[in-house]
Design a protein around this motif. Sequence first.
Motif, PDB file in Angstrom:
ATOM      1  N   GLN A   1      -5.139   1.864   4.373  1.00  0.00           N
ATOM      2  CA  GLN A   1      -4.357   2.998   4.483  1.00  0.00           C
ATOM      3  C   GLN A   1      -4.803   3.872   5.553  1.00  0.00           C
ATOM      4  O   GLN A   1      -4.057   4.995   5.717  1.00  0.00           O
ATOM      5  CB  GLN A   1      -3.966   3.629   3.280  1.00  0.00           C
ATOM      6  N   THR A   2      -6.053   3.978   6.140  1.00  0.00           N
ATOM      7  CA  THR A   2      -6.962   4.927   7.164  1.00  0.00           C
ATOM      8  C   THR A   2      -7.516   4.167   8.090  1.00  0.00           C
ATOM      9  O   THR A   2      -7.840   2.856   7.950  1.00  0.00           O
ATOM     10  CB  THR A   2      -7.494   5.795   6.302  1.00  0.00           C
TER      11      THR A   2
ATOM     12  N   ALA B   1       0.848  -1.373  -0.138  1.00  0.00           N
ATOM     13  CA  ALA B   1      -0.170   0.069   0.107  1.00  0.00           C
ATOM     14  C   ALA B   1       0.752   1.352   0.045  1.00  0.00           C
ATOM     15  O   ALA B   1       1.889   1.196   0.642  1.00  0.00           O
ATOM     16  CB  ALA B   1      -0.753   0.057   1.191  1.00  0.00           C
TER      17      ALA B   1
ATOM     18  N   TYR C   1      -0.197  11.614   7.217  1.00  0.00           N
ATOM     19  CA  TYR C   1      -1.538  11.292   7.512  1.00  0.00           C
ATOM     20  C   TYR C   1      -1.412  11.329   9.173  1.00  0.00           C
ATOM     21  O   TYR C   1      -0.512  10.832   9.644  1.00  0.00           O
ATOM     22  CB  TYR C   1      -2.167   9.980   7.109  1.00  0.00           C
TER      23      TYR C   1
ATOM     24  N   THR D   1      -6.318  -0.801  -1.357  1.00  0.00           N
ATOM     25  CA  THR D   1      -7.311   0.150  -1.565  1.00  0.00           C
ATOM     26  C   THR D   1      -6.975   1.082   0.040  1.00  0.00           C
ATOM     27  O   THR D   1      -6.238   0.733   0.757  1.00  0.00           O
ATOM     28  CB  THR D   1      -8.826   0.067  -1.360  1.00  0.00           C
ATOM     29  N   ASN D   2      -7.383   2.268  -0.180  1.00  0.00           N
ATOM     30  CA  ASN D   2      -7.313   3.028   1.072  1.00  0.00           C
ATOM     31  C   ASN D   2      -8.073   2.627   2.419  1.00  0.00           C
ATOM     32  O   ASN D   2      -7.821   3.165   3.405  1.00  0.00           O
ATOM     33  CB  ASN D   2      -7.542   4.558   0.935  1.00  0.00           C
TER      34      ASN D   2
ATOM     35  N   ARG E   1       0.703   3.686   1.793  1.00  0.00           N
ATOM     36  CA  ARG E   1       0.800   4.402   3.033  1.00  0.00           C
ATOM     37  C   ARG E   1       0.823   3.167   4.113  1.00  0.00           C
ATOM     38  O   ARG E   1      -0.191   2.331   3.966  1.00  0.00           O
ATOM     39  CB  ARG E   1      -0.235   5.391   3.317  1.00  0.00           C
TER      40      ARG E   1
ATOM     41  N   ALA F   1     -13.914   2.862   1.585  1.00  0.00           N
ATOM     42  CA  ALA F   1     -12.702   2.792   0.777  1.00  0.00           C
ATOM     43  C   ALA F   1     -13.135   3.018  -0.700  1.00  0.00           C
ATOM     44  O   ALA F   1     -14.214   2.924  -1.143  1.00  0.00           O
ATOM     45  CB  ALA F   1     -12.109   1.481   1.030  1.00  0.00           C
ATOM     46  N   ASN F   2     -12.101   3.101  -1.585  1.00  0.00           N
ATOM     47  CA  ASN F   2     -12.174   3.171  -3.049  1.00  0.00           C
ATOM     48  C   ASN F   2     -12.341   1.837  -3.523  1.00  0.00           C
ATOM     49  O   ASN F   2     -11.997   0.923  -2.643  1.00  0.00           O
ATOM     50  CB  ASN F   2     -11.217   3.760  -3.659  1.00  0.00           C
TER      51      ASN F   2
END
Length: 468
Positions: free
Chosen positions: A439-440, A65, A118, A435-436, A67, A425-426
Amino acid sequence: MNLRISKAAAVLFIFSFFFTACEDPTAIGLELQEPGTQIGTSYTDTATVRASTVLLKDSIIGLGAPRVQVGRITDPVFGTVTAKTYAEFAPLSFPTNADSIDVSKGADSLIINLDYNYAFGDTTKAIAMNVHRLTQAFRDDETYFTNEAMTYNETPVGSVTFNPRPSTTYRSTTDTTQRLPLLLKIKITGAFANEVLQALAQTSTTQTFANVINGLALVPASGSDEQGSIVGFLPTSTNTTLTLHYKSKKNIAKTTSLLFTDRYYNHIEANRAATSLASLTANGNTISSADAGNRTYLQAGAGLVTKIELPFLADFRKTQSGGEQNLAINKAELIIPLVTSTVITARDSMMLPPVISVVEATTSKRIALNAGVPSALLAENSTAPATLQYRGAKGGYVYVVNITSYMQNLLYNRRANNGLILLPANVSSSLSTPTNLAQTVNRAIIEANQSPSAERRIKLRLFYSTAQ
C-alpha cells in the motif's frame, strides 16, 4: 563443579531481570553475586555485521488492500517505479423495472469519484492518470500479487490531470473524528459509458455484470516519465463511488450508483537500470552493501528489503582454551543509521516507511515462514512483532530495535542463525490479508559500511555477563 555452574547460571538468570541501561556497564549487578561465583559484565559494539539488499517481490499480496496506488516516480537511486490499479465494479442494486432504462438514448456519463489519502514523491508536479477498460476478468481461484499485471485496452476511456493533495484535515463531532475526504473526479462518456448502461439493463447479478464489463485499469499516462508522485486511493471508502447518469424511456433523468467490489489490487513494477541497484531484476537477487556504495535499501511496494547477518556469533562464547563460557545477554540492540542527507528535513523523514518489522530469514535469503506467516521477532516483554524505532535528529538519525531474547537464543543454538530481514511493512497474522507492503512505496537508505572503524555503520550493541 556442576553445583558451581548451576549457581552461576541461576545468578545470570536473575541478573538479566534486574539489568537496566547504565553509563558504566562494568558496575552493573555486582551485588547479586553469590560467594564463589565470579560475574563479569561487559559491553561491545564491534561484532561483525554484514548487510545486503535483497529483492523480494513475488509474494506481496495486493488483493483487497485498503489502499491501492497509481502513479510514477523517477529517482536516481531507486529508479523508476510505476503503480497501476486494476478493479472490478458493479451496481449497488439492479433496476427492477425494465422500462426504467432506455438503452437507445445512451448514457449521459459515468462519473468516478476516488477518495485518496496518500501521496509519495514530488507533489508539486501534476500527475496525469488514464482510465482503461480491462480486457480480462478477475478469477475466483486467483490470488493477486503486486508483481502480476492484467491486460487492458490501450485506448483510454477517461483521463484526469491533477496535483495530488491528500487530505489531512479532520472534522470532530460529539463522538468521532473523521477525515475530510479529498475526491478526484473523472468523467467518462462515449462507448464505455454506454456499454455499462447496456450491462446494467441486461444483467441482474454482480457476477454477470462483471463478466460483461470486466473492470477498470487506472494507470499513469504513457509518456509521462516526468511525473513525480504516486497516489493512494481508498476503494472501500464510502466516498469512492461510480455514478451512471442516463435517461428512462419516459425521458426522466436517472442515476445508478456503482461500487468497487472486493476484487481489486495494484500492480507495481520498478526499472532500476543505470542505478547501483541495476542487478536486482529477479526475485531473490542480492547485492552486498560493499557493492552498493556501503549502503542498503528498503522500499515498500517494490520489494526491496535489507538482510542483516551476524556471521561469527558462534565464536562469541568460545574461550581461548577452546571451551565455551557460560554467558547471558543482558541487552542487545541493533543500531541502524540512515544516510543523513536523506532524512535531514521533515519532508525527507515523511518518505520513510511508516513501519519496519524485523523478521527471520532463511538460508536462501527469503523470509522465514511460520504456518505461512512471516516469522517476526517479538518485541521484548510483548507479543507484538518487533519493529524499528526511529530516532530523529537528537538521536542521530538512526533506527533502534531490541533483540535481547533473539540473541540469547542464538548463542545457545535455540534458533538458526540465518540472519534477519528488515521488512518495510507490518506483519499480518492472516495469509490472505495484505500488509502495507502493498500500500506504500516509502523508502529508506541505510549506512552500511562494514569497516569496523566507520563512524556510521550498523552496530550490534551488546551488554553481557559471564560466569567463571
